[in-house]
Write a protein that holds these residues in place. Structure first.
Motif, short mmCIF file in Angstrom:
data_model
loop_
_atom_site.label_atom_id
_atom_site.label_comp_id
_atom_site.label_asym_id
_atom_site.label_seq_id
_atom_site.Cartn_x
_atom_site.Cartn_y
_atom_site.Cartn_z
N ASP A 146 1.49 47.83 77.30
CA ASP A 146 1.32 46.50 76.72
C ASP A 146 -0.07 46.34 76.11
O ASP A 146 -0.24 45.72 75.05
N ARG A 147 -1.07 46.90 76.77
CA ARG A 147 -2.44 46.79 76.25
C ARG A 147 -2.63 47.71 75.04
O ARG A 147 -3.39 47.37 74.13
N ARG A 148 -1.95 48.85 75.02
CA ARG A 148 -2.01 49.70 73.83
C ARG A 148 -1.38 48.98 72.63
O ARG A 148 -1.91 49.01 71.52
N ILE A 149 -0.26 48.33 72.88
CA ILE A 149 0.44 47.60 71.81
C ILE A 149 -0.41 46.43 71.33
O ILE A 149 -0.53 46.19 70.13
N ALA A 150 -1.00 45.70 72.26
CA ALA A 150 -1.87 44.58 71.89
C ALA A 150 -3.06 45.07 71.07
O ALA A 150 -3.49 44.40 70.12
N SER A 151 -3.59 46.23 71.43
CA SER A 151 -4.73 46.79 70.70
C SER A 151 -4.35 47.11 69.26
O SER A 151 -5.11 46.82 68.33
N ARG B 217 6.86 38.93 74.82
CA ARG B 217 5.86 38.25 75.66
C ARG B 217 4.74 37.67 74.80
O ARG B 217 4.29 36.53 75.03
N PHE B 218 4.26 38.43 73.84
CA PHE B 218 3.17 37.95 72.98
C PHE B 218 3.62 36.75 72.14
O PHE B 218 2.83 35.83 71.90
N LYS C 77 3.92 35.67 65.70
CA LYS C 77 5.30 35.31 65.43
C LYS C 77 5.96 36.46 64.69
O LYS C 77 5.31 37.22 63.97
N THR C 78 7.25 36.61 64.92
CA THR C 78 7.97 37.72 64.32
C THR C 78 9.22 37.22 63.60
O THR C 78 9.77 36.17 63.93
N SER C 79 9.61 37.97 62.60
CA SER C 79 10.89 37.78 61.94
C SER C 79 11.40 39.17 61.63
O SER C 79 10.80 40.17 62.05
N ILE D 292 0.01 37.72 62.94
CA ILE D 292 -0.90 37.49 64.06
C ILE D 292 -1.39 36.05 64.01
O ILE D 292 -1.96 35.62 63.01
N LEU D 293 -1.18 35.31 65.10
CA LEU D 293 -1.59 33.91 65.17
C LEU D 293 -2.88 33.72 65.97
O LEU D 293 -3.66 32.80 65.69
N ASN D 294 -3.09 34.56 66.98
CA ASN D 294 -4.27 34.41 67.83
C ASN D 294 -4.82 35.79 68.17
O ASN D 294 -4.50 36.36 69.21
N ALA D 295 -5.63 36.31 67.27
CA ALA D 295 -6.19 37.65 67.45
C ALA D 295 -7.12 37.73 68.65
O ALA D 295 -7.19 38.76 69.32
N GLU D 296 -7.81 36.64 68.95
CA GLU D 296 -8.75 36.64 70.07
C GLU D 296 -8.02 36.80 71.40
O GLU D 296 -8.47 37.55 72.28
N LYS D 297 -6.89 36.13 71.56
CA LYS D 297 -6.11 36.28 72.79
C LYS D 297 -5.59 37.71 72.93
O LYS D 297 -5.58 38.28 74.04
#
Length: 230
Positions: A157-162, A199-200, A207-209, A215-220
């Motif tokens: 999950d952290r790799r994907i978030a990165s 989850r994100f 948001k996805t389609s 990307i809506l909140n890059a800081e999070k």
């Protein structure tokens, strides 16, 4: 398909204010831009391929590009995404060898192109400009270090978030990246990517389609991705 136009002066301002060119002297900036041509690429269009003949450098004005590469005798794979201010292609100038990466437009993209013969003319007039062009490769090294560091994270999950957070410099632009492509960059399975993206999205970070991510909140995303970093 309608084309989004960008004026030459606006394109030059973007490159003066972002990325490698923004760190150079005003005179060097002007000389690079004076000798460059503004080019337009449609989504999916190849800018250059691994093994292509010698060429110059490209700087992204708007849009985004896919950076694909692999060791010799392997098919290029997606490793990163470049946004405005990103420059690449310096390898031909430095080594006189063919292209080592593939560059492809991810979305409609405008690029500034400085031909190799123009780079050579600048270097002939002032050998010190070779140091300026050489700085591009250090930006590439920094990006590669970031990619390697992200891939060393144990939690998928952290790799994907990165990976997603690295695309944040593109802004609110919707990226047509598939879950398979994200998985390739994050060393994760499609199932892992699908679960993480859900989850994100629920957290309001993106948001996805269909075949599109914003990307809506890059800081999070960054805080989550780096939570285990020392």
């Amino acid at each position: 398909m309608s084309m989004t136009l960008i004026k030459r002066d606006a394109a030059e301002t973007i490159l003066r204010e972002h990325g490698w060119l923004s760190y150079q002297s005003r005179g060097f900036q002007s000389e690079v831009l004076r000798r460059s041509v503004l080019l337009h690429f449609l989504p999916g269009q190849v800018i250059y391929r691994v093994g292509d003949d010698l060429g110059g450098i490209y700087g992204i004005v708007s849009g985004a590009v896919m950076v694909n590469t692999a060791p010799p005798d392997h098919a290029p794979r997606l490793i990163n995404v470049g946004a405005h201010g990103f420059w690449t292609g310096e390898g031909c100038f430095l080594t006189r060898g063919p292209r080592r990466i593939e560059l492809r437009a991810l979305v409609e993209t405008w690029l500034m192109y400085l031909p190799l013969d123009q780079m050579d003319q600048m270097a002939d007039a002032n050998p010190m400009v070779a140091h300026n062009f050489g700085q591009i490769i250090m930006s590439s090294v920094d990006a590669l270090i970031r990619v390697i560091h992200d891939l060393q994270k144990v939690d998928p999950d952290r790799r994907i978030a990165s990976v997603l957070q690295r695309t944040a410099s593109i802004g609110k632009l919707s990226l047509p990246l598939t879950q398979t492509e994200i998985g390739t960059m994050a060393r994760a399975s499609r199932r892992q990517v699908n679960a993480a993206m859900k989850r994100f999205t629920e957290n309001g970070w993106l948001k996805t389609s269909y075949r599109s991510i914003t990307i809506l909140n890059a800081e999070k995303l960054r805080l989550f991705a780096t939570a285990d970093d020392i």
